[in-house]
Design an enzyme around this catalytic site. Structure first.
Site, PDB file in Angstrom:
ATOM      1  N   VAL A 190      -1.126   5.392   2.791  1.00 53.05           N
ATOM      2  CA  VAL A 190      -0.523   5.094   4.100  1.00 53.05           C
ATOM      3  C   VAL A 190       0.762   5.894   4.302  1.00 53.05           C
ATOM      4  CG1 VAL A 190       0.807   3.050   3.326  1.00 53.05           C
ATOM      5  CG2 VAL A 190       0.095   3.222   5.694  1.00 53.05           C
ATOM      6  N   GLY A 230      -7.818   0.190   4.138  1.00 55.97           N
ATOM      7  CA  GLY A 230      -6.798  -0.711   4.690  1.00 55.97           C
ATOM      8  C   GLY A 230      -5.445  -0.031   4.695  1.00 55.97           C
ATOM      9  N   GLU A 231      -4.382  -0.796   4.525  1.00 58.20           N
ATOM     10  CA  GLU A 231      -2.983  -0.330   4.495  1.00 58.20           C
ATOM     11  C   GLU A 231      -2.483   0.138   5.854  1.00 58.20           C
ATOM     12  OE1 GLU A 231      -2.494   2.879   1.693  1.00 58.20           O
ATOM     13  OE2 GLU A 231      -3.208   1.713  -0.003  1.00 58.20           O
ATOM     14  N   GLY A 232      -3.386   0.440   6.788  1.00 59.86           N
ATOM     15  CA  GLY A 232      -3.000   1.060   8.062  1.00 59.86           C
ATOM     16  C   GLY A 232      -3.500   2.492   8.151  1.00 59.86           C
TER      17      GLY A 232
END
Ligand SMILES: Cc1cc2nc3c(=O)[nH]c(=O)nc-3n(C[C@H](O)[C@H](O)[C@H](O)COP(=O)(O)O)c2cc1C
Length: 578
Positions: free
Chosen positions: A325, A544-546
């Site tokens: 990210v 995930g994480e953005g």
């Protein structure tokens, strides 16, 4: 008469006027000298400031010599460059346009110092709070600033200094500390608003956010009902603006390109206009990704091979700048903020980490509710406030991120609860699990649904049943963005589950939501279709994480810029297709 000592109206108004019209001034200084008597009055006003134990820890060094000021200006320039080098893309461009000091443009500079030792050992009030010495010098600055405004003098505070370096440059005794470096001079005018607000760098918080009745968090002005931030946020969410949408569609059709040739991006630009209520919409930059991190009690059911400690370890990695990210955010020019809403470890305070822990992890939802309704509401509110703070700090696009070992299990349960999907269809393999773990994960979701019998019409109850804290906070974050009419780019399945909760609380929230990507988690596609959102990127991501949302950030920004910048057939004199 309780108010017998009140000033006459005109004098009272003058006091409030000088407070409202005091400005930090950096532009438009005139070269005229400041007469000694005027400077004397301003310094006398500063010297009348309150001070701890009447210790009067301040001194004022008046600088007019140009050569000295040139050396000081060089120090400030160096720190300006260092600060600029650490800013993400759009923020750096905005900073570049700001003037941060007028050391050489003003006829007088005043250094306000603090002597912590003045008054001896037994200074009243300072023995328990040594920092009250500095507070006192700051109050002298405030007096000086107000008196200067009344005299028609502009003041600019410069803090781009290493304090010890500046003290050495000024030849101060070692026990003196520099509190403020002020540039003073007559000006061509005073701006009505702080320059940082008109430049779009930051916004002033409403006073009702800052006032709490009896206990921190019960916001509201005296004499008014306490403010419920979540209810306020939800009340502020409005349907997209039909006129701006029509204007954006018409403009897309007149732009110098074949109609519809920007595909999905045309719709993105139209939706941005509808959200902002303006065509073209403001550019969605600067952007900030907020990574909401929390742990899950359902981890105990063996739904993932990863140990729970990985949540805290990855938070440390985000803060150190070492995760995917961070790389994607650096590439897209976005700022990274990490929010601890419920990590099951105590995290050291570091810049970039917002400590908003509701509890150290949720409870196991196969045994009871993951959290209480109060906790769900607290997490929703925390998320909404973070959205508001990030927008107040100058961001014009928010990006969702998450971290929480076992959070795809909670997401699957939330998606089933809100959409009625079958757990076998909504549950995915998360970070990658074997067949036995997958079967257990589906069973865990089924058992949770059977235990809680969730009612999708009660979104807070659904969030409380399954968690996690990051889902609830993300839902609040999404609502917060929508309430401020700022776009929010959604990441994968965790954000999708959170967006379902947000949409159940306020259906119009989807007008602010842009689906960054489609994750390979099967529940994500179910959530997106329920929300009616089209994913912008489909690259088989499941991190995930953005990360997926950040990949879509330049697409959303490009769509906005095209609507704003591209010429129309009429303006460019290009012949339209008959
Ligand atoms: C402690 C302090 C340090 C500041 N340092 C700087 C600075 O280095 N450069 C600058 O341009 N403005 C500086 N400012 C000014 C603020 O940006 C400004 O006060 C704020 O934007 C509000 O605007 P206003 O003072 O016009 O109401 C400082 C203000 C304070 C209170």
């Amino acid at each position: 008469m309780p108010d017998e000592h009140r000033y006459p109206d005109e004098q009272r108004e003058a006091v409030y006027r000088v407070i409202a019209e005091r400005r930090d001034v950096r532009q438009g200084f005139r070269p005229d000298p400041v007469p000694a008597d005027v400077l004397g009055r301003v310094l006398a006003a500063a010297h009348q400031a309150p001070s701890v134990g009447l210790s009067q820890p301040w001194d004022f060094i008046v600088l007019t010599d140009r050569a000295r000021r040139e050396q000081i200006a060089a120090l400030a320039r160096r720190h300006r460059d260092e600060f600029a080098a650490g800013l993400p893309g759009a923020r750096a461009r905005a900073f570049d346009r700001l003037k941060i000091e007028s050391i050489l443009d003003t006829p007088v500079n005043i250094v306000v110092t603090c002597d912590r030792t003045r008054g001896g050992r037994h200074t009243l009030g300072r023995h328990v709070q040594p920092q009250t010495a500095e507070f006192s010098s700051v109050l002298a600055v405030a007096n000086l600033w107000l008196a200067a405004r009344a005299e028609g003098l502009g003041v600019g505070w410069v803090s781009f200094f290493d304090e010890r370096e500046l003290a050495a440059q000024l030849g101060l005794p070692a026990h003196l500390e520099v509190i403020a470096y002020l540039c003073l001079g007559y000006v061509t005018g005073f701006a009505a608003e702080p320059e940082l607000a008109t430049a779009g760098w930051a916004r002033r918080r409403p006073v009702s956010w800052a006032v709490h009745a009896e206990e921190f968090g019960r916001r509201g002005l005296p004499g008014e009902e306490p403010v419920d931030p979540l209810a306020d946020v939800i009340a502020a969410i409005v349907p997209p603006d039909a006129a701006a949408i029509t204007a954006a569609r018409e403009r897309q059709d007149r732009m110098t390109k074949p109609r519809g040739s920007l595909g999905v991006l045309e719709e993105v630009s139209v939706r941005l206009a509808g959200l902002a209520g303006a065509c073209p919409a403001p550019l969605p930059e600067p952007a900030c990704v907020a990574i909401f991190a929390a742990d899950h009690g359902v981890h105990a059911q063996g739904v993932t091979p990863w140990p729970q400690e990985v949540t805290a370890q990855m938070v440390a990695n985000f803060l150190a700048g070492g995760a995917v990210v961070n790389a994607f955010a650096a590439q897209a020019g976005a700022e990274v903020t990490v929010v601890d809403v419920g990590v099951a470890a105590s995290l050291d305070p570091v810049p970039g980490l917002l400590p908003r822990k509701i509890a150290p992890g949720t409870a196991d939802f196969t045994e009871g509710p993951a959290m209480t309704r109060e906790q769900a509401t607290a997490a929703l509110t925390a998320g909404a406030e973070i959205a508001r703070d990030l927008v107040a700090a100058g961001n014009r696009c928010l990006v969702t991120g998450d971290m929480g070992i076992a959070n795809t299990t909670a997401s699957a349960a939330l998606i089933c609860a809100f959409t009625g999907a079958d757990p076998a269809e909504a549950t995915g393999r998360g970070t990658g699990i074997d067949a036995a773990t997958y079967a257990r994960k589906v069973d865990v979701v089924c058992r949770g649904l059977a235990l809680h019998r969730p009612d999708p019409a009660d979104p807070v109850g659904v969030l409380a049943a399954f968690g996690g804290f990051e889902h609830a906070a993300l839902a609040g974050f999404i609502l917060g963005a929508a309430g401020l009419r700022v776009p929010v780019i959604l990441d994968g399945v965790i954000s999708g589950a959170a967006a379902l909760a947000a949409a159940a609380l306020a259906p119009d929230v989807t007008a602010a939501c842009f689906a960054g990507h489609r994750s390979v988690e099967p529940g994500h596609a179910i959530a997106l279709s329920h929300l009616g959102l089209t994913p912008l990127v489909d690259l088989g991501l499941r991190l995930g994480e953005g990360t997926g949302a950040l990949l879509a950030l330049p697409l959303v920004q490009s769509a906005a810029r095209a609507l704003r910048d591209v010429a129309t057939f009429d303006s460019a004199g290009v012949t339209e297709k008959p």
